[in-house]
Write a protein that holds these residues in place. Structure first.
Motif, PDB file in Angstrom:
ATOM      1  N   LEU A   1      -9.591 -13.534  23.128  1.00 11.22           N
ATOM      2  CA  LEU A   1      -8.490 -14.022  23.955  1.00 11.22           C
ATOM      3  C   LEU A   1      -7.142 -13.534  23.435  1.00 11.22           C
ATOM      4  O   LEU A   1      -6.187 -13.403  24.197  1.00 11.22           O
ATOM      5  CB  LEU A   1      -8.520 -15.546  24.017  1.00 11.22           C
ATOM      6  N   GLU A   2      -7.069 -13.257  22.144  1.00 12.48           N
ATOM      7  CA  GLU A   2      -5.860 -12.640  21.591  1.00 12.48           C
ATOM      8  C   GLU A   2      -5.754 -11.184  22.057  1.00 12.48           C
ATOM      9  O   GLU A   2      -4.672 -10.698  22.382  1.00 12.48           O
ATOM     10  CB  GLU A   2      -5.889 -12.707  20.066  1.00 12.48           C
ATOM     11  N   SER A   3      -6.906 -10.520  22.107  1.00 12.13           N
ATOM     12  CA  SER A   3      -6.913  -9.100  22.481  1.00 12.13           C
ATOM     13  C   SER A   3      -6.468  -8.880  23.913  1.00 12.13           C
ATOM     14  O   SER A   3      -5.773  -7.904  24.224  1.00 12.13           O
ATOM     15  CB  SER A   3      -8.322  -8.521  22.289  1.00 12.13           C
ATOM     16  N   ASP A   4      -6.851  -9.810  24.819  1.00 14.15           N
ATOM     17  CA  ASP A   4      -6.464  -9.611  26.227  1.00 14.15           C
ATOM     18  C   ASP A   4      -5.153 -10.301  26.587  1.00 14.15           C
ATOM     19  O   ASP A   4      -4.747 -10.322  27.744  1.00 14.15           O
ATOM     20  CB  ASP A   4      -7.585 -10.066  27.171  1.00 14.15           C
ATOM     21  N   GLY A   5      -4.474 -10.908  25.580  1.00 10.76           N
ATOM     22  CA  GLY A   5      -3.160 -11.488  25.801  1.00 10.76           C
ATOM     23  C   GLY A   5      -3.164 -12.923  26.260  1.00 10.76           C
ATOM     24  O   GLY A   5      -2.103 -13.516  26.491  1.00 10.76           O
ATOM     25  N   THR A   6      -4.361 -13.543  26.382  1.00 11.82           N
ATOM     26  CA  THR A   6      -4.420 -14.936  26.811  1.00 11.82           C
ATOM     27  C   THR A   6      -3.808 -15.857  25.757  1.00 11.82           C
ATOM     28  O   THR A   6      -3.101 -16.820  26.074  1.00 11.82           O
ATOM     29  CB  THR A   6      -5.876 -15.354  27.087  1.00 11.82           C
ATOM     30  N   LEU A   7      -4.077 -15.573  24.488  1.00 16.11           N
ATOM     31  CA  LEU A   7      -3.541 -16.365  23.388  1.00 16.11           C
ATOM     32  C   LEU A   7      -2.669 -15.492  22.488  1.00 16.11           C
ATOM     33  O   LEU A   7      -2.895 -14.285  22.381  1.00 16.11           O
ATOM     34  CB  LEU A   7      -4.668 -16.954  22.534  1.00 16.11           C
ATOM     35  N   ILE A   8      -1.698 -16.134  21.850  1.00 20.02           N
ATOM     36  CA  ILE A   8      -0.887 -15.415  20.869  1.00 20.02           C
ATOM     37  C   ILE A   8      -1.730 -15.218  19.604  1.00 20.02           C
ATOM     38  O   ILE A   8      -2.578 -16.054  19.277  1.00 20.02           O
ATOM     39  CB  ILE A   8       0.409 -16.171  20.534  1.00 20.02           C
ATOM     40  N   PRO A   9      -1.553 -14.104  18.897  1.00 22.31           N
ATOM     41  CA  PRO A   9      -2.332 -13.853  17.681  1.00 22.31           C
ATOM     42  C   PRO A   9      -2.099 -14.941  16.627  1.00 22.31           C
ATOM     43  O   PRO A   9      -0.973 -15.371  16.400  1.00 22.31           O
ATOM     44  CB  PRO A   9      -1.810 -12.505  17.197  1.00 22.31           C
ATOM     45  N   ARG A  10      -3.197 -15.390  16.037  1.00 22.05           N
ATOM     46  CA  ARG A  10      -3.138 -16.368  14.951  1.00 22.05           C
ATOM     47  C   ARG A  10      -3.906 -15.812  13.762  1.00 22.05           C
ATOM     48  O   ARG A  10      -5.138 -15.702  13.826  1.00 22.05           O
ATOM     49  CB  ARG A  10      -3.750 -17.701  15.384  1.00 22.05           C
ATOM     50  N   PRO A  11      -3.242 -15.465  12.698  1.00 22.84           N
ATOM     51  CA  PRO A  11      -3.962 -14.957  11.528  1.00 22.84           C
ATOM     52  C   PRO A  11      -4.852 -16.037  10.930  1.00 22.84           C
ATOM     53  O   PRO A  11      -4.636 -17.237  11.119  1.00 22.84           O
ATOM     54  CB  PRO A  11      -2.838 -14.563  10.567  1.00 22.84           C
ATOM     55  N   LYS A  12      -5.845 -15.600  10.208  1.00 21.51           N
ATOM     56  CA  LYS A  12      -6.795 -16.518   9.591  1.00 21.51           C
ATOM     57  C   LYS A  12      -6.091 -17.528   8.692  1.00 21.51           C
ATOM     58  O   LYS A  12      -6.461 -18.713   8.641  1.00 21.51           O
ATOM     59  CB  LYS A  12      -7.822 -15.713   8.792  1.00 21.51           C
ATOM     60  N   SER A  13      -5.055 -17.075   7.996  1.00 24.76           N
ATOM     61  CA  SER A  13      -4.324 -17.962   7.087  1.00 24.76           C
ATOM     62  C   SER A  13      -3.659 -19.113   7.842  1.00 24.76           C
ATOM     63  O   SER A  13      -3.575 -20.236   7.335  1.00 24.76           O
ATOM     64  CB  SER A  13      -3.266 -17.171   6.312  1.00 24.76           C
ATOM     65  N   LEU A  14      -3.198 -18.822   9.063  1.00 18.21           N
ATOM     66  CA  LEU A  14      -2.554 -19.863   9.870  1.00 18.21           C
ATOM     67  C   LEU A  14      -3.580 -20.903  10.315  1.00 18.21           C
ATOM     68  O   LEU A  14      -3.305 -22.111  10.308  1.00 18.21           O
ATOM     69  CB  LEU A  14      -1.870 -19.240  11.086  1.00 18.21           C
ATOM     70  N   ILE A  15      -4.765 -20.459  10.691  1.00 21.52           N
ATOM     71  CA  ILE A  15      -5.819 -21.389  11.092  1.00 21.52           C
ATOM     72  C   ILE A  15      -6.235 -22.258   9.907  1.00 21.52           C
ATOM     73  O   ILE A  15      -6.436 -23.468  10.044  1.00 21.52           O
ATOM     74  CB  ILE A  15      -7.027 -20.617  11.665  1.00 21.52           C
ATOM     75  N   GLU A  16      -6.332 -21.640   8.729  1.00 20.81           N
ATOM     76  CA  GLU A  16      -6.680 -22.413   7.536  1.00 20.81           C
ATOM     77  C   GLU A  16      -5.621 -23.467   7.249  1.00 20.81           C
ATOM     78  O   GLU A  16      -5.942 -24.602   6.897  1.00 20.81           O
ATOM     79  CB  GLU A  16      -6.833 -21.480   6.342  1.00 20.81           C
ATOM     80  N   ARG A  17      -4.360 -23.091   7.423  1.00 16.04           N
ATOM     81  CA  ARG A  17      -3.263 -24.039   7.167  1.00 16.04           C
ATOM     82  C   ARG A  17      -3.303 -25.215   8.132  1.00 16.04           C
ATOM     83  O   ARG A  17      -3.044 -26.361   7.756  1.00 16.04           O
ATOM     84  CB  ARG A  17      -1.920 -23.311   7.290  1.00 16.04           C
ATOM     85  N   ASP A  18      -3.653 -24.931   9.403  1.00 11.19           N
ATOM     86  CA  ASP A  18      -3.622 -25.953  10.450  1.00 11.19           C
ATOM     87  C   ASP A  18      -4.999 -26.556  10.729  1.00 11.19           C
ATOM     88  O   ASP A  18      -5.210 -27.186  11.765  1.00 11.19           O
ATOM     89  CB  ASP A  18      -3.079 -25.361  11.758  1.00 11.19           C
ATOM     90  N   LEU A  19      -5.927 -26.371   9.839  1.00  6.04           N
ATOM     91  CA  LEU A  19      -7.318 -26.726  10.109  1.00  6.04           C
ATOM     92  C   LEU A  19      -7.498 -28.199  10.484  1.00  6.04           C
ATOM     93  O   LEU A  19      -8.346 -28.540  11.314  1.00  6.04           O
ATOM     94  CB  LEU A  19      -8.179 -26.390   8.885  1.00  6.04           C
ATOM     95  N   GLU A  20      -6.692 -29.064   9.899  1.00  6.24           N
ATOM     96  CA  GLU A  20      -6.839 -30.501  10.187  1.00  6.24           C
ATOM     97  C   GLU A  20      -6.511 -30.839  11.633  1.00  6.24           C
ATOM     98  O   GLU A  20      -6.865 -31.919  12.124  1.00  6.24           O
ATOM     99  CB  GLU A  20      -5.935 -31.314   9.257  1.00  6.24           C
ATOM    100  N   ASN A  21      -5.870 -29.912  12.339  1.00  5.14           N
ATOM    101  CA  ASN A  21      -5.545 -30.139  13.748  1.00  5.14           C
ATOM    102  C   ASN A  21      -6.684 -29.728  14.689  1.00  5.14           C
ATOM    103  O   ASN A  21      -6.624 -30.012  15.878  1.00  5.14           O
ATOM    104  CB  ASN A  21      -4.286 -29.348  14.144  1.00  5.14           C
TER     105      ASN A  21
END
Length: 458
Positions: free
Chosen positions: A324-344
């Motif tokens: 979904l990031e590749s086709d522009g549906t979602l903004i890119p989220r690096p793995k580090s950002l997902i790890e930081r926000d994992l509790e959400n």
């Protein structure tokens, strides 16, 4: 001497606009439930407490809106009164299964007939300037239920106490589909040999809801309902949780009986089962026509598949997001950002495979939350998983005391519109989100408020 001020034009205009807004927001529920079947069930205590006329007024409104109604009543207090008048022991207290001897069966018949006449009389009201004005509802009752004896259980002969053997669904449907008619079922059933049996109202209601494939089974209770850890009503209860509450046996007998049969009905295909306090004026209307409701709603959600994300899920979440990031549906989220926000993050898992996720970001100052990264793997879509994630996120936000949920999207606007979101603009977002809004993406903003009751001053 203080002179009372007249009702201002400004107040009148405000009241009118609130009414219009409320009426428009109720419309989706009216459309959704027209032609659907609701089972409304209550014990004799409701009648004893003088609630019947008010309830019938609300039910007549549901009928006028095209909802098909089957009413089922219990008669415990009324049977006890008949037994008292005859000088016999009064043993129909609570919701536990009890033997019914010949004398008690005769009292059950008398009580059922008395209640049936009271209900018919209530539906026959038509005084001007009342909710029943111009109402012409016909109450249809009969031998719709085939019963069989409970028999001997643990050495106890239950005599004339019965269980549901068959529901005459064809005749009931024929009756409720003929416009302004409701079907009324007493807690009595009849065997092919002509014998009568006293039935559990709760079991009768669940079996009828299952047989008719009802949209809703609604129990009206003398209690306030199940309360969560925060001290507020537990608005949505997954069937698995309901069964655990029953097993723990830490609830009163009436609620336990309602919960058992609500869970059974949901397990067997009834869309929703509700337990509502009949002492609250208009509880049926509030539960049906408001988003939050006022009672407990039991749903089938398989919570075994729905859980909070852990560090081991990061790779799977990244895999879901990348296409979904590749086709522009979602903004890119690096793995580090997902790890930081994992509790959400919440994930959907089946047999060890993560096939869906969603994130909830809280903005406490504005009492708002953002729904982000709502994704279901393409092979699992069209089966309600996205709806399941949305309901879970909404429930979580409501339990935190938040008022609004918003989402930003470039491709899925219709999906959000169909689920009660309305289009907003940048100024509707929390200040922090306004500052971080990516104008180059020009994402559409959709907002959902959890309770419009607060907005109309009810």
């Amino acid at each position: 001497m203080e002179i009372e001020k007249p009702y201002s034009h400004e107040a009148q205009d405000n009241s009118k606009s609130q009414f219009v807004r409320w009426f428009r927001e109720v419309a989706p529920y009216v459309h959704a439930f027209r032609g659907k079947t609701f089972i409304i069930a209550f014990n004799g205590e409701l009648i004893q407490d003088g609630i019947l006329n008010t309830l019938v007024q609300d039910l007549s409104l549901l009928s006028a809106l095209g909802i098909r109604l089957v009413l089922i009543y219990g008669s415990g207090p009324q049977i006890n009164e008949q037994l008292r008048l005859k000088g016999l022991p009064q043993n129909f207290n609570g919701c536990l299964l009890k033997p019914t001897d010949s004398a008690s069966l005769e009292c059950a018949k008398e009580a059922a007939g008395e209640i049936r006449l009271d209900i018919e009389a209530s539906f026959s009201q038509g005084l001007p300037n009342t909710p029943m004005s111009h109402s012409q509802i016909r109450v249809i009752s009969g031998n719709f239920i085939t019963a069989s004896p409970v028999g001997i259980v643990n050495g106890i002969d239950f005599q004339h106490t019965g269980k549901v053997r068959k529901v005459d669904t064809e005749s009931i449907r024929s009756a409720i589909e003929k416009g302004s008619s409701v079907v009324l079922l007493s807690p009595l059933g009849f065997s092919p040999t002509g014998d009568a049996f006293h039935l559990s109202m709760e079991e009768l209601a669940a079996n009828t809801a299952i047989a008719l494939r009802a949209e809703k089974l609604i129990f009206l209770s003398s209690s306030s309902g199940l309360i969560n850890k925060n001290g507020s009503i537990d608005a949505e209860i997954a069937r698995a949780k309901a069964e655990l509450l029953i097993k723990n046996n830490d609830i009163d007998n009436e609620t336990k009986k309602f919960l058992e049969n609500a869970a059974l009905a949901v397990k067997k295909g009834v869309a929703r089962a509700h337990i509502l306090p009949y002492s609250m004026d208009g509880s049926v209307l509030l539960e049906i026509f408001t988003h939050d409701g006022v009672g407990n709603m039991i749903v089938e959600d398989n919570l075994d598949d729905l859980r909070a994300a852990t560090i081991d899920d990061v790779g799977a979440i990244v895999s879901l997001i990348e296409p979904l990031e590749s086709d522009g549906t979602l903004i890119p989220r690096p793995k580090s950002l997902i790890e930081r926000d994992l509790e959400n993050f919440t994930v959907l898992e089946h047999d060890g495979i993560i096939y869906g996720c969603a994130a909830l970001y809280i903005f406490e100052e504005e009492k708002m939350a953002e729904l982000a990264c709502l994704i279901v793997h393409p092979e699992w879509q069209s089966s309600g998983e996205g709806e399941l994630l949305l309901r879970h996120v909404e429930s979580k936000a409501k339990k935190l005391g938040l008022d609004y949920l918003f989402a930003l999207t470039t491709r899925t606007s219709h999906w959000f519109l169909k689920r009660g979101f309305i289009k907003g603009n940048i100024k509707d977002l929390p200040k922090e989100k306004q500052n971080n809004y990516n104008r180059s993406r020009n994402s559409l903003i959709f907002i959902k408020k959890f309770s419009f009751i607060k907005t109309i001053g009810v």
